[in-house]
Design an enzyme around this catalytic site. Structure first.
Site, short mmCIF file in Angstrom:
data_model
loop_
_atom_site.label_atom_id
_atom_site.label_comp_id
_atom_site.label_asym_id
_atom_site.label_seq_id
_atom_site.Cartn_x
_atom_site.Cartn_y
_atom_site.Cartn_z
N LYS A 143 -2.86 8.44 3.13
CA LYS A 143 -4.08 8.32 3.95
C LYS A 143 -3.85 8.87 5.36
O LYS A 143 -4.78 9.43 5.96
CB LYS A 143 -4.57 6.87 4.01
N TYR A 184 0.84 -1.20 0.00
CA TYR A 184 0.00 0.00 0.00
C TYR A 184 0.88 1.26 0.00
O TYR A 184 0.50 2.30 -0.52
CB TYR A 184 -0.94 -0.03 1.20
P1 NAD Z 1 -12.54 3.89 -7.75
O1 NAD Z 1 -11.42 3.61 -8.70
O2 NAD Z 1 -13.89 3.47 -8.13
O3 NAD Z 1 -12.58 5.42 -7.34
C1 NAD Z 1 -11.44 6.26 -7.35
C2 NAD Z 1 -11.89 7.52 -8.03
O4 NAD Z 1 -10.84 8.51 -8.03
C3 NAD Z 1 -12.25 7.28 -9.51
O5 NAD Z 1 -13.56 7.72 -9.74
C4 NAD Z 1 -11.25 8.11 -10.26
O6 NAD Z 1 -11.75 8.63 -11.47
C5 NAD Z 1 -11.01 9.22 -9.23
N1 NAD Z 1 -9.83 10.04 -9.55
C6 NAD Z 1 -8.55 9.63 -9.68
N2 NAD Z 1 -7.77 10.68 -10.07
C7 NAD Z 1 -8.60 11.76 -10.16
C8 NAD Z 1 -8.43 13.13 -10.52
N3 NAD Z 1 -7.22 13.62 -10.87
N4 NAD Z 1 -9.52 13.95 -10.51
C9 NAD Z 1 -10.73 13.48 -10.16
N5 NAD Z 1 -10.97 12.20 -9.82
C10 NAD Z 1 -9.91 11.35 -9.82
O7 NAD Z 1 -12.09 3.18 -6.37
P2 NAD Z 1 -12.67 3.27 -4.89
O8 NAD Z 1 -12.09 2.10 -4.20
O9 NAD Z 1 -14.15 3.46 -4.94
O10 NAD Z 1 -11.96 4.56 -4.31
C11 NAD Z 1 -12.66 5.61 -3.67
C12 NAD Z 1 -11.95 6.01 -2.39
O11 NAD Z 1 -12.09 4.96 -1.43
C13 NAD Z 1 -10.44 6.24 -2.53
O12 NAD Z 1 -10.06 7.33 -1.71
C14 NAD Z 1 -9.85 4.96 -1.99
O13 NAD Z 1 -8.53 5.12 -1.50
C15 NAD Z 1 -10.82 4.71 -0.85
N6 NAD Z 1 -10.80 3.35 -0.27
C16 NAD Z 1 -10.92 2.27 -1.07
C17 NAD Z 1 -10.88 1.00 -0.52
C18 NAD Z 1 -11.01 -0.22 -1.39
O14 NAD Z 1 -10.60 -1.30 -0.95
N7 NAD Z 1 -11.54 -0.13 -2.60
C19 NAD Z 1 -10.74 0.85 0.86
C20 NAD Z 1 -10.63 1.99 1.66
C21 NAD Z 1 -10.65 3.24 1.08
#
Ligand code: NAD
Length: 260
Positions: free
Chosen positions: A162, A155
């Site tokens: 984070k 990670y």
């Molecule tokens: P996802 O890929 O569906 O979403 C990530 C989003 O970030 C996408 O919509 C992408 O287009 C957007 N993004 C990236 N660069 C960008 C930019 N320059 N401008 C605007 N948008 C941008 O994946 P997700 O897992 O739904 O991620 C959403 C959040 O949840 C993130 O912060 C991720 O770290 C967090 N998260 C995810 C998990 C997991 O296991 N999936 C766990 C904990 C936290």
């Protein structure tokens, strides 16, 4: 009566129907919120627009959060359309794939800056742009992961990002407190999304998680959506600066039992 009746919510980070932001958008719509969706850029438009239709959302705007100009533009458009914004959801993160594999010490300077800019500063930039338009009773929400506190192999820079994001939540909560606006984060367990696929070894980790976590199950975008409703509704009216775990209890473990 929905828990978010009469609230306007702007949600950043829908990429497809697996996105956490989409789980949140659906839950918010179910609870009566009026919703605006923002996506990263043109390439995603054909995926995002049909989703927006499903929840009766007709404010669907691109915004690359690396651009202050684009952030200003969307803030202006949202205020013109809705007159106000009550809830802002930031579900955005990005790091180069090569930073999410192997040792953390290999992180490049450029890769570090990029991860910090898109995954951390963008939340502050959005908060800054929307600050004059969010009134008492409003809420800001971002998404984080336990890799901020403990080492999650591969990670890497995203864990460091984070940690900074969670610190930003506390500073923003302090600033926004005087205008009656709350700022919180949800720390979600692993979910199979586009962003997660970029982390080396994610698939195996995802499988083991459900075997180890106290609730013996993985987390869904619906679980996160429901927790987001709570945090952004008046039910959480005295909760700010917090990180709420939605992780099947994984973070309470000190050690896991051997899996048969
Ligand atoms: P996802 O890929 O569906 O979403 C990530 C989003 O970030 C996408 O919509 C992408 O287009 C957007 N993004 C990236 N660069 C960008 C930019 N320059 N401008 C605007 N948008 C941008 O994946 P997700 O897992 O739904 O991620 C959403 C959040 O949840 C993130 O912060 C991720 O770290 C967090 N998260 C995810 C998990 C997991 O296991 N999936 C766990 C904990 C936290």
């Amino acid at each position: 009566m929905g828990l978010l009746d009469s609230k306007v919510a702007l949600i950043f980070g829908v990429a497809n129907d697996r996105s956490i932001a989409w789980g949140i958008a659906q839950a918010f719509a179910r609870e009566g919120a009026q919703i605006g969706i923002s996506y990263a850029g043109e390439a995603l438009e054909k995926r995002v627009r049909p989703l927006a239709v499903q929840i009766g959302c007709n404010f669907v705007e691109p915004c690359d959060v690396a651009s202050d100009e684009q952030i200003q533009r969307i803030a202006q458009k949202a205020v013109e359309r809705f007159g106000k914004v009550d809830i802002l959801v930031h579900a955005i993160a990005f790091a180069n794939r090569e930073e999410l594999n192997g040792p953390y010490y290999n992180t490049s300077r450029a890769g570090f800056h990029l991860a910090m800019d898109i995954s951390v500063y963008s939340f502050t930039a959005l908060a800054q742009a929307f600050q004059p338009h969010i009134s008492a009773g409003g809420a800001l929400l971002t998404l984080t992961y336990y890799g901020s506190e403990k080492v999650a192999p591969h990670y890497n820079v995203m864990g460091v990002a984070k940690a900074a994001l969670e610190a930003s939540v506390r500073y923003l909560a302090y600033d926004f407190g005087r205008q009656g606006v709350r700022v919180n984060a949800i720390s979600a367990g692993p979910i199979r999304t586009l962003a997660a696929a970029g982390v080396a070894g994610f698939k195996d980790m995802y499988k083991r998680y459900a075997e180890i976590a106290p609730l013996r199950s993985n987390v869904t975008i619906e679980d996160v959506g429901n927790a987001a409703v709570f945090l952004c509704s008046d039910l959480a009216s005295k909760t700010t600066g917090e990180v709420l775990f939605v992780d099947s209890g994984y973070n309470i473990l000190g050690i896991s039992e051997a899996i048969e």
